[in-house]
Enzyme design. Sequence first.
Site, mmCIF file in Angstrom:
data_model
loop_
_atom_site.group_PDB
_atom_site.id
_atom_site.type_symbol
_atom_site.label_atom_id
_atom_site.label_comp_id
_atom_site.label_asym_id
_atom_site.label_seq_id
_atom_site.Cartn_x
_atom_site.Cartn_y
_atom_site.Cartn_z
ATOM 1 N N CYS A 10 7.303 5.610 -7.166
ATOM 2 C CA CYS A 10 7.287 5.098 -8.538
ATOM 3 C C CYS A 10 5.860 5.244 -9.089
ATOM 4 C CB CYS A 10 7.730 3.635 -8.549
ATOM 5 S SG CYS A 10 6.511 2.504 -7.822
ATOM 6 N N CYS A 42 3.192 3.204 -7.070
ATOM 7 C CA CYS A 42 2.882 3.791 -5.770
ATOM 8 C C CYS A 42 2.137 5.113 -5.915
ATOM 9 C CB CYS A 42 4.151 3.954 -4.950
ATOM 10 S SG CYS A 42 4.846 2.352 -4.454
ATOM 11 N N GLU A 61 5.150 2.488 0.302
ATOM 12 C CA GLU A 61 3.903 3.248 0.223
ATOM 13 C C GLU A 61 2.683 2.330 0.212
ATOM 14 O OE1 GLU A 61 6.856 5.456 -2.566
ATOM 15 O OE2 GLU A 61 6.550 3.425 -1.822
ATOM 16 N N HIS A 85 5.986 -2.456 -1.819
ATOM 17 C CA HIS A 85 6.704 -1.187 -1.669
ATOM 18 C C HIS A 85 6.238 -0.505 -0.383
ATOM 19 C CE1 HIS A 85 7.929 -0.471 -6.136
ATOM 20 N NE2 HIS A 85 8.100 -1.726 -5.775
#
Length: 148
Positions: A81, A84, A55, A53
């Site tokens: 999410c 993260c 992040e 992801h």
Amino acid sequence: MDRDAYYMGLALEEARASAAMGEVPIGCVIVDEDEIIGRGHNQSESMDSALAHAEIMAIDEASKKKGRRIGSTLYVTVEPCPMCMGAILNARVDRLVIGAENPRFGAAGSVVNLAAFRAFNHSVDVRRGVLEEECGEMMRTFFKSLRP
């Protein structure tokens, strides 16, 4: 243009890189004293990794420069999410700036609020809605393109 909008614009550039790869268009930059110390965009499909992801990618880069506790301000085009958000808390990010909300998986206030969960030994100052329309439109356009 305010500082947060400027850096969110750079996160949008990262999101465009994801979109160009056919990935969900989410981008992130981490800023420490006006220096970008981490950049990332979603690469889950191309790297065949649930962990890739935006992040996580940016935190990984920033931690190579600052160590495990990066502090700093993290700018992300879509609300993180839970995975993260956990990484953000573990990296001791000081400030989180969000573009668009994530009504399905948001972990900084939309669905759950891990950013302010007082049982943890760290909390994050959150600012929402920076360049919200541009960030949200990028997501809407991407998901419309997947549905005939």
